[in-house]
Design an enzyme around this catalytic site. Structure first.
Site, PDB file in Angstrom:
ATOM      1  CD  GLU A 172      -2.394  -1.322   2.975  1.00 42.91           C
ATOM      2  OE1 GLU A 172      -2.209  -0.307   3.562  1.00 42.91           O
ATOM      3  OE2 GLU A 172      -2.802  -2.314   3.174  1.00 42.91           O
ATOM      4  CE  LYS A 225       5.098   5.038   6.950  1.00 48.24           C
ATOM      5  NZ  LYS A 225       4.649   6.254   7.569  1.00 48.24           N
ATOM      6  CG  ASP A 227       3.938  12.596   4.972  1.00 47.30           C
ATOM      7  OD1 ASP A 227       3.739  12.128   6.000  1.00 47.30           O
ATOM      8  OD2 ASP A 227       4.607  13.213   4.644  1.00 47.30           O
ATOM      9  CE1 TYR A 280      -3.550   2.692   8.730  1.00 49.98           C
ATOM     10  CE2 TYR A 280      -3.566   4.161   6.857  1.00 49.98           C
ATOM     11  CZ  TYR A 280      -3.199   3.833   8.360  1.00 49.98           C
ATOM     12  OH  TYR A 280      -2.637   5.123   9.258  1.00 49.98           O
ATOM     13  CE  LYS A 283       9.263   7.149   6.475  1.00 48.07           C
ATOM     14  NZ  LYS A 283       9.640   7.505   7.904  1.00 48.07           N
ATOM     15  CB  CYS A 335       9.675  49.512   0.708  1.00 46.12           C
ATOM     16  SG  CYS A 335       9.531  48.363  -0.698  1.00 46.12           S
ATOM     17  CB  CYS A 372       8.739  52.277  -3.142  1.00 45.77           C
ATOM     18  SG  CYS A 372       8.180  51.921  -1.551  1.00 45.77           S
ATOM     19  CB  CYS A 407       6.241  47.952   1.602  1.00 46.70           C
ATOM     20  SG  CYS A 407       6.128  49.321   0.437  1.00 46.70           S
ATOM     21  CB  CYS A 427       5.389  50.027  -3.123  1.00 50.95           C
ATOM     22  SG  CYS A 427       6.693  48.990  -3.359  1.00 50.95           S
TER      23      CYS A 427
HETATM   24  S1  IVH Z   1      -0.559   0.260   8.732  1.00 50.48           S
HETATM   25  C1  IVH Z   1      -0.102  -1.936  12.577  1.00 50.48           C
HETATM   26  N1  IVH Z   1      -0.792   1.397   6.371  1.00 50.48           N
HETATM   27  O1  IVH Z   1       2.180   5.151   9.020  1.00 50.48           O
HETATM   28  C2  IVH Z   1      -0.373  -1.396  11.254  1.00 50.48           C
HETATM   29  N2  IVH Z   1      -0.085   2.690   8.131  1.00 50.48           N
HETATM   30  O2  IVH Z   1       4.634   4.736  10.298  1.00 50.48           O
HETATM   31  C3  IVH Z   1      -0.467   0.294  11.700  1.00 50.48           C
HETATM   32  N3  IVH Z   1       0.503   5.073   7.491  1.00 50.48           N
HETATM   33  O3  IVH Z   1       0.787   4.828  12.097  1.00 50.48           O
HETATM   34  C4  IVH Z   1      -0.608   1.125  10.452  1.00 50.48           C
HETATM   35  N4  IVH Z   1      -0.101   4.772   5.402  1.00 50.48           N
HETATM   36  O4  IVH Z   1      -0.144   6.767  10.534  1.00 50.48           O
HETATM   37  C5  IVH Z   1      -0.580   1.506   7.669  1.00 50.48           C
HETATM   38  N5  IVH Z   1      -1.184   2.161   4.106  1.00 50.48           N
HETATM   39  C6  IVH Z   1      -0.793   2.371   5.527  1.00 50.48           C
HETATM   40  C7  IVH Z   1      -0.295   3.779   5.832  1.00 50.48           C
HETATM   41  C8  IVH Z   1       0.117   3.703   7.258  1.00 50.48           C
HETATM   42  C9  IVH Z   1       0.394   5.547   6.242  1.00 50.48           C
HETATM   43  C10 IVH Z   1       0.891   5.583   8.704  1.00 50.48           C
HETATM   44  C11 IVH Z   1       0.336   5.341   9.950  1.00 50.48           C
HETATM   45  C12 IVH Z   1       1.193   4.711  10.805  1.00 50.48           C
HETATM   46  C13 IVH Z   1       2.446   5.157  10.383  1.00 50.48           C
HETATM   47  C14 IVH Z   1       3.504   4.307  10.703  1.00 50.48           C
END
Ligand code: IVH
Length: 668
Positions: free
Chosen positions: A117, A119, A121, A229, A317, A411, A414, A429, A434
């Site tokens: 999946e 990740k 942010d 998720y 990551k 400024c 001007c 300013c 200006c």
């Molecule tokens: S699973 C035990 N799936 O990443 C399972 N987390 O670094 C826990 N996050 O706390 C989370 N996308 O806030 C999961 N597809 C995803 C995610 C995800 C983002 C975040 C989540 C978690 C953090 C961990």
């Protein structure tokens, strides 16, 4: 490292990590990047592993996140919301797969099924549905206890208030990530900067800040989204696997990221990671890696978890979009609203495929806090924002000759007065004439996304202002061929082209003109909302702040700024002149011929996703009509919670009844 030094370092790292946890989780204002945080965390873990006797009893490695702040009600999660172990290299993933296989006793060529999946942010939340109804929503907090933010979560359009199924499970707890897509994030930051507020460093902080508002009306103005998720406690449905869970919940209307994929073994994971790295820059939201999870829940149960994270999942990551370079100069830049911004001119550097030579330092407060000086070696990062930010100064590279840029006393363009408005961090300013502001205003007006006057670029505008041929945007429409012929290298043909593009700009839509005026806080998106809500500049100018805030996504600050704009005699004069020159567009949306022409709607019950006024406007814009009572002539009844007699009547008369979500869908 000897024992004393190790003990000292462990103590320092522990308190530093705790401090960063608070900055990140409680104040939404981290000082360091994720990568830097990860490095501190890893160092502490390694030191603790080699000298377990030195580890502090309350070490941050033993817990999941920050403590919840006190202002919200606290909720205990039924099962802990765990965090994830991080992987940074291919080898880390190969090791993870080996561990999983060893644990489950898999040998030979057999492969584990993994769900991969993106990740997200954003901010982790938990949603609890009882008998199909959203009962409680909370943030993760420290993993055990979070903050109750149900009202705020209910403002997120993607979150169903009721599961779309005839037979909902008695209890369904889902976890997911609330995020702010990039487009609104950039808009939001731009607005903050124009207002002289510190911008959010990345979309995650902006999402966290939006979700943790005590007033859910503020949250409602921020277009947050969610992808879910993971299941929490569930009763009345048995999911066999992560893939089963992820394919079931969208049928109940719970959003799942469509880029989620079931793959086989390490090779499948590596391919997925590469695919996501390639797509990363094209996605409408930020992702900072991929999450890899063992698919089968029976295997997950066997693998179990450690104190902080499960053994069956890992977060791989992405490398941060950072690079190191030198600040050649810091230059104060005057924007069209007079805000003076310190801008770093950098030694050009490639940041994951994009050449970067400028970075905004936002404002003096921010620049002083980070202590950024001319000549410094710095780390720059692209974090969702178009303009990169300086995230850190490498002070160890200082030679001693680096210089600070003081707050300007006048400024830089001007020479006019500079003020710092109380409560704002911006330096402004206030010179009415200006030239830097005039230049920026005219440039903004003529820009492609605004009135789109082809050929009227920066250099040209500068000369027109210098020669006093124009003073403001309305003067553009006074220009004649003779005016242009005064310029060097100007031929009849070129002058004609310019006049044609100026004339053509009179036909632009209303939303473009509203955007082009450069009202503080009114970006392209807000301009579109205003154009369709008010239909003309005159109506907009006459609107009260109350009418303005009745529009979804228009907050009190934006409304005040619009009202101020139309209070200025100077601005009204410019508008009158524009009108005289034939620049007076009407709204693009026609009230007749809309999708609901001739249709009558009745709204009843407690509406949670929009106000009655908003609903009425939405219907009217599509040519429909909102009535107060139900009759044979009613086409739709939109019913919120606790709808009473009107709902009964609709049912008697066989009038179609919609939920708020269904109504919103109809409007899409
Ligand atoms: S699973 C035990 N799936 O990443 C399972 N987390 O670094 C826990 N996050 O706390 C989370 N996308 O806030 C999961 N597809 C995803 C995610 C995800 C983002 C975040 C989540 C978690 C953090 C961990």
């Amino acid at each position: 490292m000897d024992k004393t030094a190790a003990a000292q370092r462990i103590k320092w790292l522990s308190s530093e990590i705790e401090r960063h946890n608070r900055l990140y989780y409680e104040q939404d204002m981290p000082e360091i990047t994720d990568a830097e945080y990860d490095a501190l965390f890893r160092e502490l873990k390694e030191l603790e592993a080699s000298s377990p006797d030195l580890a502090l009893p309350d070490s941050p490695t033993g817990r999941v996140g920050g403590r919840p702040v006190a202002k919200f009600t606290q909720v205990r999660h039924t099962t802990p919301m765990l965090s994830l172990e991080n992987a940074f290299t291919e080898q880390d993933i190969i090791d993870f797969d080996d561990r999983v296989k060893r644990f489950v006793g898999l040998s030979g060529g057999a492969e584990i099924g993994y769900v991969c999946e993106p990740k997200m942010d954003g901010v982790a939340v938990e949603l609890v549905y009882r008998d199909g109804l959203l009962a409680i929503g909370s943030t993760r907090g420290d993993g055990l206890v979070g903050e109750e933010v149900t009202q705020n979560l209910k403002t997120i359009k993607d979150i169903p208030l009721r599961l779309q199924t005839e037979e909902p499970p008695g209890l369904l707890t889902v976890r997911g990530e609330v995020y702010l897509p990039l487009e609104p994030f950039r808009r939001f930051n731009q607005e903050r900067e124009e207002a002289g507020e510190p911008p959010f460093a990345n979309p995650r902080n902006a999402a966290a800040g939006s979700l943790r508002q005590l007033d859910s009306k503020i949250t409602a103005k921020r277009p947050l989204s969610i992808f879910c998720y993971a299941p929490g406690e569930v009763d009345g449905v048995a999911f066999q696997s992560q893939s089963h869970f992820l394919s079931t919940i969208p049928t109940w209307r719970i959003p799942v990221n469509p880029l989620t994929k079931l793959v086989s073994g390490v090779q499948g994971v590596l391919d997925y990671y590469r695919e996501m790295m390639e797509q990363r820059d094209d996605l409408p939201y930020e992702i900072d890696g991929v999450v890899v999870k063992v698919d089968r829940f029976s295997l997950q149960r066997d693998l179990g978890e450690k104190s902080r994270s499960p053994r069956w999942a890992i977060a791989w990551k992405f490398p941060p979009r950072q690079a190191t370079t030198v600040v050649n100069d810091i230059v104060p830049q005057v924007g069209r609203t007079g805000v003076i911004t310190p801008v770093a001119h950098l030694e050009p550097v490639n940041v994951s495929g994009v050449m970067v030579s400028r970075a905004t330092l936002h404002n003096w407060e921010e620049m002083e806090r980070k202590d950024i000086r001319r000549g410094d070696t710095v780390v720059v990062e692209r974090a969702g924002d178009v303009i990169p930010a300086v995230v850190q100064v490498l002070t160890e590279k200082r030679q001693g000759s680096e210089t600070l840029l003081p707050v300007p006393e006048a400024c830089p363009v001007c020479g006019g007065e500079v003020v710092r408005i109380p409560g704002e961090v911006a330096v402004r300013c206030v010179g009415l004439n200006c030239p830097a502001q005039a230049l920026e205003r005219v440039k903004h007006f003529a820009a492609r996304r605004a009135m789109d006057i082809d050929g009227l670029g920066e250099k040209f505008i500068e000369q027109l202002l210098n020669l006093k041929l124009i003073r403001n945007v309305a003067d553009i429409y006074r220009l004649t061929e003779e005016d242009f012929m005064q310029f060097e290298r100007m031929g009849k043909k070129l002058a004609e082209n310019l006049l044609n593009s100026i004339a053509a700009s009179k036909e632009r839509e209303l939303s473009r003109l509203i955007f082009a005026l450069g009202i503080r806080h009114v970006g392209e998106h807000t301009a579109k909302l205003l154009a369709s809500a008010f239909g003309s500049i005159e109506n907009l100018a006459a609107a009260s702040e109350e009418e303005l805030t009745s529009i979804r996504e228009v907050g009190p600050q934006v409304a005040a700024s619009i009202a101020d704009f139309f209070k200025s005699e100077e601005n009204l004069e410019v508008l009158r002149e524009l009108k005289e020159h034939g620049v007076n567009p009407k709204a693009e949306e026609k009230r007749v011929g809309g999708r609901f022409t001739g249709k009558t709607f009745v709204f009843t019950g407690a509406l949670e996703k929009f106000t009655r006024d908003e609903a009425k406007k939405m219907v009217e814009l599509e040519g429909g009509h909102a009535a107060g009572s139900v009759s044979k002539k009613t086409d739709y009844v939109v019913a919120g919670a606790d709808a009473g007699s009107k709902l009964d009547k609709a049912q008697q008369l066989g009038v179609r009844v919609l939920s708020e979500d269904e109504f919103l869908e109809l409007m899409q």
